[in-house]
Motif scaffolding. Structure first.
Motif, PDB file in Angstrom:
ATOM      1  N   GLU A 302      16.295  57.281  79.623  1.00 49.22           N
ATOM      2  CA  GLU A 302      17.677  56.946  80.000  1.00 49.22           C
ATOM      3  C   GLU A 302      18.558  58.194  79.938  1.00 49.22           C
ATOM      4  O   GLU A 302      18.483  58.974  78.979  1.00 49.22           O
ATOM      5  CB  GLU A 302      18.239  55.883  79.057  1.00 49.22           C
ATOM      6  CG  GLU A 302      19.663  55.458  79.382  1.00 49.22           C
ATOM      7  CD  GLU A 302      20.220  54.470  78.379  1.00 49.22           C
ATOM      8  OE1 GLU A 302      21.377  54.030  78.545  1.00 49.22           O
ATOM      9  OE2 GLU A 302      19.493  54.130  77.408  1.00 49.22           O
ATOM     10  N   VAL A 303      19.368  58.373  80.965  1.00 50.78           N
ATOM     11  CA  VAL A 303      20.396  59.420  80.954  1.00 50.78           C
ATOM     12  C   VAL A 303      21.658  58.810  80.350  1.00 50.78           C
ATOM     13  O   VAL A 303      22.177  57.814  80.864  1.00 50.78           O
ATOM     14  CB  VAL A 303      20.678  59.952  82.370  1.00 50.78           C
ATOM     15  CG1 VAL A 303      21.834  60.954  82.348  1.00 50.78           C
ATOM     16  CG2 VAL A 303      19.428  60.603  82.946  1.00 50.78           C
ATOM     17  N   ARG A 304      22.132  59.394  79.283  1.00 51.76           N
ATOM     18  CA  ARG A 304      23.289  58.856  78.581  1.00 51.76           C
ATOM     19  C   ARG A 304      24.489  59.782  78.754  1.00 51.76           C
ATOM     20  O   ARG A 304      24.366  60.996  78.601  1.00 51.76           O
ATOM     21  CB  ARG A 304      22.981  58.672  77.099  1.00 51.76           C
ATOM     22  CG  ARG A 304      21.815  57.710  76.831  1.00 51.76           C
ATOM     23  CD  ARG A 304      21.516  57.611  75.356  1.00 51.76           C
ATOM     24  NE  ARG A 304      20.375  56.722  75.102  1.00 51.76           N
ATOM     25  CZ  ARG A 304      19.860  56.509  73.910  1.00 51.76           C
ATOM     26  NH1 ARG A 304      20.390  57.108  72.835  1.00 51.76           N
ATOM     27  NH2 ARG A 304      18.833  55.683  73.771  1.00 51.76           N
ATOM     28  N   VAL A 305      25.622  59.183  79.069  1.00 51.83           N
ATOM     29  CA  VAL A 305      26.866  59.938  79.237  1.00 51.83           C
ATOM     30  C   VAL A 305      27.918  59.321  78.329  1.00 51.83           C
ATOM     31  O   VAL A 305      28.167  58.111  78.392  1.00 51.83           O
ATOM     32  CB  VAL A 305      27.359  59.909  80.703  1.00 51.83           C
ATOM     33  CG1 VAL A 305      28.538  60.864  80.883  1.00 51.83           C
ATOM     34  CG2 VAL A 305      26.235  60.263  81.660  1.00 51.83           C
ATOM     35  N   ARG A 306      28.518  60.151  77.503  1.00 55.82           N
ATOM     36  CA  ARG A 306      29.542  59.672  76.581  1.00 55.82           C
ATOM     37  C   ARG A 306      30.794  60.507  76.752  1.00 55.82           C
ATOM     38  O   ARG A 306      30.735  61.738  76.828  1.00 55.82           O
ATOM     39  CB  ARG A 306      29.033  59.774  75.143  1.00 55.82           C
ATOM     40  CG  ARG A 306      30.048  59.381  74.080  1.00 55.82           C
ATOM     41  CD  ARG A 306      29.413  59.387  72.705  1.00 55.82           C
ATOM     42  NE  ARG A 306      28.916  60.703  72.345  1.00 55.82           N
ATOM     43  CZ  ARG A 306      29.679  61.654  71.776  1.00 55.82           C
ATOM     44  NH1 ARG A 306      30.967  61.435  71.545  1.00 55.82           N
ATOM     45  NH2 ARG A 306      29.146  62.818  71.451  1.00 55.82           N
ATOM     46  N   GLU A 307      31.936  59.831  76.839  1.00 48.73           N
ATOM     47  CA  GLU A 307      33.216  60.527  76.895  1.00 48.73           C
ATOM     48  C   GLU A 307      33.660  60.850  75.478  1.00 48.73           C
ATOM     49  O   GLU A 307      33.726  59.975  74.623  1.00 48.73           O
ATOM     50  CB  GLU A 307      34.268  59.655  77.572  1.00 48.73           C
ATOM     51  CG  GLU A 307      33.935  59.291  79.005  1.00 48.73           C
ATOM     52  CD  GLU A 307      34.967  58.345  79.587  1.00 48.73           C
ATOM     53  OE1 GLU A 307      36.102  58.335  79.077  1.00 48.73           O
ATOM     54  OE2 GLU A 307      34.622  57.625  80.528  1.00 48.73           O
ATOM     55  N   ALA A 308      33.959  62.115  75.237  1.00 44.62           N
ATOM     56  CA  ALA A 308      34.393  62.528  73.901  1.00 44.62           C
ATOM     57  C   ALA A 308      35.800  62.023  73.643  1.00 44.62           C
ATOM     58  O   ALA A 308      36.720  62.252  74.434  1.00 44.62           O
ATOM     59  CB  ALA A 308      34.340  64.044  73.779  1.00 44.62           C
ATOM     60  N   GLU A 309      35.976  61.324  72.535  1.00 44.90           N
ATOM     61  CA  GLU A 309      37.273  60.762  72.198  1.00 44.90           C
ATOM     62  C   GLU A 309      38.286  61.866  71.940  1.00 44.90           C
ATOM     63  O   GLU A 309      38.073  62.754  71.121  1.00 44.90           O
ATOM     64  CB  GLU A 309      37.149  59.868  70.961  1.00 44.90           C
ATOM     65  CG  GLU A 309      36.335  58.611  71.171  1.00 44.90           C
ATOM     66  CD  GLU A 309      37.012  57.642  72.123  1.00 44.90           C
ATOM     67  OE1 GLU A 309      38.249  57.713  72.235  1.00 44.90           O
ATOM     68  OE2 GLU A 309      36.309  56.828  72.741  1.00 44.90           O
ATOM     69  N   GLY A 310      39.399  61.790  72.669  1.00 40.84           N
ATOM     70  CA  GLY A 310      40.500  62.715  72.428  1.00 40.84           C
ATOM     71  C   GLY A 310      40.299  64.114  72.950  1.00 40.84           C
ATOM     72  O   GLY A 310      41.168  64.973  72.760  1.00 40.84           O
ATOM     73  N   GLU A 311      39.165  64.390  73.579  1.00 44.22           N
ATOM     74  CA  GLU A 311      38.905  65.744  74.091  1.00 44.22           C
ATOM     75  C   GLU A 311      39.285  65.802  75.563  1.00 44.22           C
ATOM     76  O   GLU A 311      38.527  65.392  76.440  1.00 44.22           O
ATOM     77  CB  GLU A 311      37.433  66.119  73.892  1.00 44.22           C
ATOM     78  CG  GLU A 311      37.027  66.238  72.444  1.00 44.22           C
ATOM     79  CD  GLU A 311      35.591  66.725  72.293  1.00 44.22           C
ATOM     80  OE1 GLU A 311      35.101  67.398  73.216  1.00 44.22           O
ATOM     81  OE2 GLU A 311      34.974  66.435  71.262  1.00 44.22           O
ATOM     82  N   ARG A 312      40.470  66.317  75.812  1.00 42.92           N
ATOM     83  CA  ARG A 312      40.973  66.495  77.173  1.00 42.92           C
ATOM     84  C   ARG A 312      41.589  67.879  77.305  1.00 42.92           C
ATOM     85  O   ARG A 312      42.024  68.480  76.314  1.00 42.92           O
ATOM     86  CB  ARG A 312      42.027  65.440  77.527  1.00 42.92           C
ATOM     87  CG  ARG A 312      41.479  64.028  77.736  1.00 42.92           C
ATOM     88  CD  ARG A 312      42.592  63.066  78.092  1.00 42.92           C
ATOM     89  NE  ARG A 312      42.097  61.718  78.350  1.00 42.92           N
ATOM     90  CZ  ARG A 312      41.762  61.267  79.539  1.00 42.92           C
ATOM     91  NH1 ARG A 312      41.905  62.059  80.606  1.00 42.92           N
ATOM     92  NH2 ARG A 312      41.316  60.036  79.702  1.00 42.92           N
TER      93      ARG A 312
END
Length: 343
Positions: A302-312
């Motif tokens: 599985e390719v997993r993609v996670r958005e980093a919380e608060g990292e913009r």
């Protein structure tokens, strides 16, 4: 040869002005002659595309991709260098291999990778040997890398999309005028019990991803746009608002931290007014293509993609107006993925 160059210029003028619809013309030229794709009014030859003739050598011979030991690291920086080596005024017709590799006396990439295992080790109903697992994985990775990173247009030689196991040899006096190898064995790709069908499924999914994103309509990345990490065996770049991520490690998954791709569309006046001047939030990222899927002959990782919380990013992007998020991507071994967050 001024006479020959003048003839080519006139032929291109005729193809584009006298014929309807105008023809596309492609230059097959190996010396790197400048100006082949410049317009004739600028004293160029007037071709639409130049064939990227160095790429098949990259995959098959120069970097010894097919002959490297199974656990040897691949030269990812050299791969990135070659795939992005192009003049800014030339559009390239890119291909991982062509008829030159498929004719008698040479070997197609799939055969270089897997050898005799292509005859007795391609059953989809049995676990693949290490050679077949490696060959199938790198066959897919090399084609998507060529298609997405190097191409303004893409070329394939008939049958190589599914790893045709044999060469092409037309009847001659040397082979007794035999037609035995003057063929393409299409039935191999039609048999769901063989891995050839899985390679063909990946090729179709790759073209479907391009039809969805239309990355050939956007300029290819330059070398500075590509993150190539040799120790980590990773390649990442963005094109057409999508992230293309590659893990070339043979023994472990890889984690990549990258910026969300720019979709390149600034919000219109109405959207900005309704949102108080702020662009709409981008949807969550989704995986459009995973080369390790079981349907493509992969291990089912599985390719997993996670958005980093608060990292913009602190400042909005000048193209799309968004403050881009940071993505954490995990890729299975020897896997290529296309990830997109647009609608």
């Amino acid at each position: 040869d001024e006479g020959g160059l003048t003839f080519v210029m006139l032929a291109n003028l005729l193809a584009k002005r006298a014929l309807q619809p105008p023809l596309l013309t492609v230059a097959e030229e190996s010396s790197g002659y400048p100006g082949l794709c410049a317009p004739t009014h600028a004293w160029g030859a007037g071709f639409d595309y130049r064939m990227a003739m160095g790429i098949p050598d990259l995959w098959g011979r120069e970097l010894a991709l097919a002959h490297a030991p199974a656990d040897a690291p691949l030269p990812v920086c050299e791969i990135a260098d070659e795939l992005t080596r192009a003049r800014c005024d030339e559009r390239r017709l890119a291909y991982a291999e062509c008829h030159d590799q498929s004719l008698v006396g040479d070997q197609a990439l799939a055969f270089r990778l897997m050898g005799a295992a292509m005859y007795d080790g391609m059953s989809a109903g049995a676990p693949p040997s290490p050679a077949v697992a490696r060959g199938v994985a790198l066959h897919k990775v090399s084609r998507l890398l060529t298609y997405a990173l190097a191409a303004d247009a893409y070329l394939n030689f008939v049958g190589n999309e599914f790893g045709h196991p044999e060469w092409v040899e037309l009847p001659t006096g040397d082979n007794g005028h035999s037609f035995h190898h003057a063929r393409r064995r299409w039935f191999l790709a039609d048999d769901p019990g063989l891995r050839y069908a899985q390679l063909l499924a990946f090729d179709r999914a790759m073209h479907a991803a391009e039809a969805s994103l239309r990355w050939l309509s956007s300029p290819p990345p330059t070398r500075g746009d590509v993150c190539a990490d040799h120790p980590a065996q990773q390649l990442c770049f963005c094109r057409a608002g999508a992230l293309f991520a590659f893990n070339l490690r043979h023994d472990s998954s890889a984690d990549a931290v990258t910026r969300e791709p720019c979709l390149g569309r600034a919000p219109g006046p109405r959207a900005a007014a309704e949102g108080g001047g702020a662009p709409p939030a981008a949807p969550s990222p989704r995986v459009l293509l995973n080369s390790d899927s079981a349907e493509f002959g992969g291990g089912g990782g599985e390719v997993r993609v996670r958005e980093a919380e608060g990292e913009r990013e602190e400042s909005p992007c000048g193209r799309c107006g968004r403050r881009h998020r940071t993505w954490h991507v995990r890729l299975p071994p020897r896997t290529a993925a296309v990830i997109y967050s647009g609608v």
